[in-house]
Structure formats: structure tokens, C-alpha cells
Design a protein around this motif. Structure first.
Motif, PDB file in Angstrom:
ATOM      1  N   UNK A  11       0.871  -1.178   0.000  1.00 33.93           N
ATOM      2  CA  UNK A  11       0.000   0.000   0.000  1.00 33.93           C
ATOM      3  C   UNK A  11       0.907   1.227   0.000  1.00 33.93           C
ATOM      4  N   UNK A  12       1.632   1.419  -1.089  1.00 37.16           N
ATOM      5  CA  UNK A  12       2.604   2.510  -1.149  1.00 37.16           C
ATOM      6  C   UNK A  12       1.956   3.867  -1.388  1.00 37.16           C
ATOM      7  N   UNK A  13       0.648   3.907  -1.551  1.00 36.87           N
ATOM      8  CA  UNK A  13      -0.055   5.177  -1.748  1.00 36.87           C
ATOM      9  C   UNK A  13      -0.679   5.678  -0.451  1.00 36.87           C
ATOM     10  N   UNK A  14      -0.346   5.048   0.690  1.00 39.44           N
ATOM     11  CA  UNK A  14      -0.846   5.479   1.995  1.00 39.44           C
ATOM     12  C   UNK A  14       0.291   5.396   2.999  1.00 39.44           C
ATOM     13  N   UNK A  15       0.210   6.214   4.020  1.00 40.25           N
ATOM     14  CA  UNK A  15       1.219   6.238   5.073  1.00 40.25           C
ATOM     15  C   UNK A  15       0.858   5.169   6.101  1.00 40.25           C
TER      16      UNK A  15
END
Length: 239
Positions: free
Chosen positions: A76-80
Motif C-alpha cells: 500500500x505505497x499510496x498510503x502512510x
């Protein structure tokens, strides 16, 4: 392989892959999230004798040997993504998870679980291990609502396989939720709420101001007048 709660979303498709020692299913779910990824469950069911080294075999790696926080961030590289420090379990034993929020404000959960092999009283393996991965992003759900999907899932053909443990930890059929002093404990801080817009107060009608009286300056005080006393007139004495 799974029976999911309605909160998980509708099942769009299932992709099944067979291995010499296991069967894997990718269960794709419907989502209203604005995140670029796809909601899904990945299930790997290993045979009773699961030799990972054979050609065409799927490797069964214990969770303790994996960097699951890094796996969550990479998936989930689009969320921290933040790793949860809380102990939780569903009907099949403990599981772990990370939570993160996207730039568009969607909440994402990446969860993992390994259900240990089922053994007979004599020690023989009757069913191999089961590995689970779940990625769920939603626009309007809270952390507790996303975790509820993990609590409500059911593995078909498996009724409960957690090993014996103390009454509160490790016993199958008992749900343990992350709790804090204020109820359900969240991994992420609550998003800031928009400030409520208040209508401007109606102006108070102004009262007409009266001109103030000019100050009166005290004038000179007149000297006191001699007191006039009226009485009998006495004649002067005679010679």
C-alpha cells in the motif's frame, strides 16, 4: 475459500492458482475508495504434507520470519501505513494489521494471518497451514469497522484451530479487540474535523447618542454679605 461479511464488499472475481503443495485464491472485492489499489483477500491453503522445496511448490514462511510492516508499506505505497502495536485475534487466532490514510482521505487496512496446521492427537498433520492477506480501503469507514471484516470472516471447512492458551489469549471462538482508555484503540490519529460555520450574529440596533451637556465651570464665589441686623436705635448720650 472464505465467507465474508457484507461490510467487506461484493466479490467481483476469484482467481485460483494450483500448486503441487497448495491452492491459492485471489478474491477481488468491490470498493468505493478513491485509492488506486484494489480491495482483495489472498488465501493460501497448504496440503497436509506441504514440501515447499519441491518444483512447483508454494513456500510456506512463518510470519515471524517476515518483515510485515515493510510488506504493508510496499503493498500500500499510496498510503502512510503504520504498524498496529495491539494484540487482536479472530476465531482462528491472532492476526496483525497496519492502518494508513491516503492523500484523498481514504482509510486503508492491510492485515495478515497464518492459521497453524491442524494436527491429530498423535501429532500427525491433518491439514496444512493457511495464510491470509487482506487489503481493504474505504472512503467513510473507521478503523473499528475495517477490523470488523477480519473478525467476521469465516474460512470454509475450518471451525477454529487456535492452540490452547490462557482463557483470554489464544482460545478460538473468542474475539479480542484493540482497546484503549476511550474504547476501541486506533493506530492513526482521528482526522481533523472541519470547523462548523456559524451564522454571524444579527447586529444590535444602535441607540441614538444624545449630546452630552457641556460641563459647567464654577464661577468665582461672591464674598459673604454682611449680616444686616435690624433693632432699636439708641440715641447718643447728651452733655
Amino acid at each position: 475459500m472464505l465467507a465474508l461479511s457484507p461490510g467487506a464488499g461484493a466479490i467481483l472475481s476469484i482467481v485460483q492458482t494450483g500448486y503441487n503443495n497448495a491452492t491459492e485464491q485471489m478474491i477481488m472485492l468491490d470498493t468505493t475508495s478513491r485509492a488506486p489499489g484494489q480491495n482483495y483477500f489472498k488465501v493460501q491453503m497448504f496440503e497436509a504434507v506441504a514440501h515447499s522445496s519441491t518444483p512447483g511448490g508454494l513456500q510456506d514462511v512463518p510470519l515471524a520470519n517476515l518483515d510485515l510492516a515493510g510488506e504493508a508499506r510496499g503493498t500500500v505505497n499510496y498510503a502512510d501505513m503504520k504498524l498496529s502495536p495491539y494484540f487482536v485475534q479472530n476465531l482462528y487466532g491472532p492476526f496483525g494489521y497496519s492502518m494508513g490514510r491516503t492523500a484523498t482521505g481514504d482509510l486503508c487496512m492491510y492485515a495478515w494471518q497464518r492459521v497453524a496446521p491442524d494436527r491429530s492427537p498423535g501429532g500427525g498433520v491433518r491439514r496444512g497451514a493457511i495464510n491470509l492477506r487482506a487489503l481493504i480501503c474505504h472512503r467513510n469507514r473507521s478503523e473499528a469497522e475495517l477490523l470488523e471484516i477480519m473478525y467476521q470472516l469465516r474460512i470454509k471447512g475450518v471451525t477454529g484451530v487456535a492452540k490452547p492458551a490462557p482463557a483470554e489469549i489464544g482460545a478460538y471462538g473468542r474475539v479480542i479487540m484493540p482497546t484503549g482508555p476511550n474504547g476501541v484503540a486506533n493506530v492513526l490519529p482521528d482526522p481533523p474535523r472541519p470547523a462548523r460555520s456559524t451564522a454571524p450574529a444579527s447586529p444590535t440596533p444602535s441607540q441614538p447618542t444624545l449630546p452630552s451637556a457641556a460641563p459647567v465651570s464654577p464661577g468665582p464665589v461672591p464674598p459673604p454679605m454682611a449680616e444686616q441686623v435690624q433693632g432699636p436705635v439708641v440715641p447718643p448720650p447728651r452733655d
